[in-house]
Design an enzyme around this catalytic site. Structure first.
Site, mmCIF file in Angstrom:
data_model
loop_
_atom_site.group_PDB
_atom_site.id
_atom_site.type_symbol
_atom_site.label_atom_id
_atom_site.label_comp_id
_atom_site.label_asym_id
_atom_site.label_seq_id
_atom_site.Cartn_x
_atom_site.Cartn_y
_atom_site.Cartn_z
ATOM 1 N N ASP A 42 0.837 -1.198 0.000
ATOM 2 C CA ASP A 42 0.000 0.000 0.000
ATOM 3 C C ASP A 42 0.873 1.249 0.000
ATOM 4 O O ASP A 42 1.656 1.469 0.925
ATOM 5 C CB ASP A 42 -0.895 0.019 1.247
ATOM 6 C CG ASP A 42 -1.835 1.215 1.249
ATOM 7 O OD1 ASP A 42 -2.859 1.142 0.563
ATOM 8 O OD2 ASP A 42 -1.518 2.228 1.921
ATOM 9 N N TYR A 47 2.547 9.940 -0.128
ATOM 10 C CA TYR A 47 3.571 9.407 0.777
ATOM 11 C C TYR A 47 4.984 9.742 0.299
ATOM 12 O O TYR A 47 5.943 9.626 1.061
ATOM 13 C CB TYR A 47 3.462 7.880 0.932
ATOM 14 C CG TYR A 47 2.160 7.373 1.530
ATOM 15 C CD1 TYR A 47 1.220 8.241 2.086
ATOM 16 C CD2 TYR A 47 1.873 6.022 1.555
ATOM 17 C CE1 TYR A 47 0.033 7.774 2.615
ATOM 18 C CE2 TYR A 47 0.682 5.543 2.087
ATOM 19 C CZ TYR A 47 -0.242 6.427 2.607
ATOM 20 O OH TYR A 47 -1.414 5.947 3.130
ATOM 21 N N LYS A 72 -2.737 5.745 -4.381
ATOM 22 C CA LYS A 72 -3.893 6.614 -4.140
ATOM 23 C C LYS A 72 -3.660 7.987 -4.764
ATOM 24 O O LYS A 72 -2.534 8.491 -4.768
ATOM 25 C CB LYS A 72 -4.140 6.791 -2.634
ATOM 26 C CG LYS A 72 -4.079 5.502 -1.837
ATOM 27 C CD LYS A 72 -4.430 5.690 -0.380
ATOM 28 C CE LYS A 72 -4.034 4.468 0.435
ATOM 29 N NZ LYS A 72 -2.620 4.423 0.841
ATOM 30 N N HIS A 105 -7.892 9.070 -2.340
ATOM 31 C CA HIS A 105 -7.346 9.026 -0.979
ATOM 32 C C HIS A 105 -8.318 9.588 0.064
ATOM 33 O O HIS A 105 -8.492 9.011 1.138
ATOM 34 C CB HIS A 105 -6.019 9.786 -0.949
ATOM 35 C CG HIS A 105 -5.090 9.352 0.135
ATOM 36 N ND1 HIS A 105 -3.728 9.406 0.011
ATOM 37 C CD2 HIS A 105 -5.317 8.858 1.375
ATOM 38 C CE1 HIS A 105 -3.154 8.972 1.121
ATOM 39 N NE2 HIS A 105 -4.110 8.635 1.968
HETATM 40 N N1 LIG Z 1 -5.923 5.855 3.482
HETATM 41 C C1 LIG Z 1 -5.494 6.635 4.453
HETATM 42 O O1 LIG Z 1 -5.963 7.763 4.630
HETATM 43 C C2 LIG Z 1 -4.404 6.138 5.363
HETATM 44 C C3 LIG Z 1 -4.116 6.839 6.548
HETATM 45 C C4 LIG Z 1 -3.107 6.346 7.375
HETATM 46 C C5 LIG Z 1 -2.413 5.187 7.022
HETATM 47 N N2 LIG Z 1 -2.708 4.537 5.839
HETATM 48 C C6 LIG Z 1 -1.988 3.301 5.443
HETATM 49 O O2 LIG Z 1 -2.117 2.363 6.487
HETATM 50 C C7 LIG Z 1 -0.814 1.894 6.875
HETATM 51 C C8 LIG Z 1 -0.804 1.486 8.329
HETATM 52 O O3 LIG Z 1 -1.245 2.529 9.175
HETATM 53 P P1 LIG Z 1 -0.322 3.252 10.272
HETATM 54 O O4 LIG Z 1 1.103 3.177 9.831
HETATM 55 O O5 LIG Z 1 -0.942 4.564 10.539
HETATM 56 O O6 LIG Z 1 -0.537 2.394 11.596
HETATM 57 P P2 LIG Z 1 -0.292 0.882 12.085
HETATM 58 O O7 LIG Z 1 0.070 0.002 10.948
HETATM 59 O O8 LIG Z 1 -1.464 0.560 12.920
HETATM 60 O O9 LIG Z 1 0.928 1.038 13.078
HETATM 61 C C9 LIG Z 1 2.246 1.249 12.660
HETATM 62 C C10 LIG Z 1 3.117 1.402 13.911
HETATM 63 O O10 LIG Z 1 3.106 0.177 14.655
HETATM 64 C C11 LIG Z 1 4.431 -0.331 14.775
HETATM 65 N N3 LIG Z 1 4.350 -1.799 14.622
HETATM 66 C C12 LIG Z 1 4.164 -2.491 13.481
HETATM 67 N N4 LIG Z 1 4.103 -3.816 13.717
HETATM 68 C C13 LIG Z 1 4.252 -3.963 15.052
HETATM 69 C C14 LIG Z 1 4.287 -5.100 15.909
HETATM 70 N N5 LIG Z 1 4.155 -6.341 15.435
HETATM 71 N N6 LIG Z 1 4.460 -4.895 17.240
HETATM 72 C C15 LIG Z 1 4.612 -3.632 17.739
HETATM 73 N N7 LIG Z 1 4.587 -2.519 16.968
HETATM 74 C C16 LIG Z 1 4.402 -2.678 15.650
HETATM 75 C C17 LIG Z 1 5.244 0.332 13.683
HETATM 76 O O11 LIG Z 1 6.595 0.503 14.048
HETATM 77 P P3 LIG Z 1 7.838 -0.225 13.281
HETATM 78 O O12 LIG Z 1 7.862 0.263 11.883
HETATM 79 O O13 LIG Z 1 9.034 0.211 14.058
HETATM 80 O O14 LIG Z 1 7.589 -1.699 13.357
HETATM 81 C C18 LIG Z 1 4.556 1.687 13.576
HETATM 82 O O15 LIG Z 1 5.050 2.567 14.567
HETATM 83 C C19 LIG Z 1 0.094 3.073 6.532
HETATM 84 O O16 LIG Z 1 1.437 2.684 6.459
HETATM 85 C C20 LIG Z 1 -0.487 3.501 5.207
HETATM 86 O O17 LIG Z 1 -0.021 2.641 4.164
HETATM 87 C C21 LIG Z 1 -3.700 5.006 5.026
#
Ligand SMILES: NC(=O)c1ccc[n+]([C@@H]2O[C@H](COP(=O)([O-])OP(=O)(O)OC[C@H]3O[C@@H](n4cnc5c(N)ncnc54)[C@H](OP(=O)(O)O)[C@@H]3O)[C@@H](O)[C@H]2O)c1
Length: 273
Positions: A42, A47, A72, A105
């Site tokens: 994704d 980004y 997106k 997006h």
């Molecule tokens: N469509 C939209 O508007 C939108 C908005 C926000 C995000 N997104 C997408 O969704 C993806 C994920 O969302 P997000 O990055 O906001 O949040 P998330 O995936 O819920 O959380 C990511 C965080 O959790 C940590 N993490 C990952 N795996 C872990 C594990 N097994 N144990 C402990 N900590 C862990 C990561 O750190 P480390 O990297 O150090 O592991 C990072 O700090 C984004 O990367 C993006 O592609 C889309």
């Protein structure tokens, strides 16, 4: 492991999120993720890492058709012509012939252009350049308008979803309209959710990590989570959620962690460029 989209195309049941990563971080993370077995990646124009994702895809040791690349359209490119241009810019940065899933997006209702934007998406799908098309952060009302005006429903709505914001009503509405729910911030962005006693209890009971329990909740609800990790070990554990099950009681305990508070923007008011 795939879920079938309403347009007849399969989508992997879990993917790698790449925000926030720069080009080089994304190249390294995607390269490692593919070697672990991730097939859904994704990214987004906003980004700033599509080139890094594309570089990893170009050198991946698996055929292009085995990968499912989502990107997106950013808010600055709403409108029919601007969306067509925005797609070409993303495709050039990615270095791909086609993308598997292209999402609007954010709806940006204040600009009033998401319907024209969707017409461009329909055209991109007809041209085979975007194999599947969908939206992100859209409400049922906004999706209803797309369908009423074009007859083409989005295959996917990517929204904030995690036990702290479980999206019960929206995911039921999606299910009733054959739209796949894709969960962003599926881990609630980390420690607060993963340290919750309900999550850590379930992790201990199942001999799993807190993140695996939360990702399993998404998968059993039929949602496609896209956890972001740049850490090789956490990337590995996040993918290993297909060999255990949560009970209906476990699922309900996680669902009850909902607070009503979002981590990210509200679809009705969020402004993104
Ligand atoms: N469509 C939209 O508007 C939108 C908005 C926000 C995000 N997104 C997408 O969704 C993806 C994920 O969302 P997000 O990055 O906001 O949040 P998330 O995936 O819920 O959380 C990511 C965080 O959790 C940590 N993490 C990952 N795996 C872990 C594990 N097994 N144990 C402990 N900590 C862990 C990561 O750190 P480390 O990297 O150090 O592991 C990072 O700090 C984004 O990367 C993006 O592609 C889309």
């Amino acid at each position: 492991m795939t879920v079938m989209l309403a347009d007849g195309r399969p989508m992997p049941r879990l993917g790698l999120g790449t925000w926030p990563m720069n080009d080089e971080e994304a190249r390294q993370a995607v390269t490692h993720a593919v070697s672990l077995g991730y097939r859904l990646i994704d990214t987004a124009a906003s980004y700033g890492n599509e080139a890094g994702v594309g570089a990893a895809v170009a050198r991946a040791p698996v055929a292009r058709e085995e990968l499912f690349v989502t990107t997106k359209l950013r808010g600055s490119h709403h409108g029919y012509d601007a969306a067509m241009r925005g797609f070409e810019e993303s495709r050039a940065r990615l270095g791909l012939d086609y993308v598997d899933l292209y999402l609007i997006h954010w709806p940006l209702p204040g600009r009033g252009l998401y319907l024209d934007t969707w017409r461009a998406f329909v055209r991109l799908r007809e041209q085979g350049l975007a194999r599947s098309i969908g939206v992100s952060n859209f409400t049922p009302e906004q999706i209803g308008r797309l369908v009423a005006e074009t007859g083409v429903p989005p295959a996917v709505n990517q929204v904030e979803m995690h036990p702290g914001f479980p999206q019960r009503e929206l995911r039921d509405w999606h299910a009733g309209h054959d739209i796949v729910t894709e969960s962003w911030s599926p881990l609630g962005r980390g420690s607060k959710l993963l340290d919750d006693p309900v999550v850590t209890d379930l992790a201990a009971a199942h001999g799993r990590t807190p993140a695996q329990v939360v990702l399993r909740w998404h998968v059993q609800l039929g949602a496609v989570p896209i956890p972001k990790s740049a850490d090789p070990e956490r990337m590995r554990q996040n993918l290993e959620v297909f060999d255990f099950s949560l009970s209906p009681e476990d699922l309900a305990r996680l669902d009850n962690l909902g607070t009503g508070d979002r981590l990210g923007g509200d679809p009705d008011t969020h402004v993104e460029l």
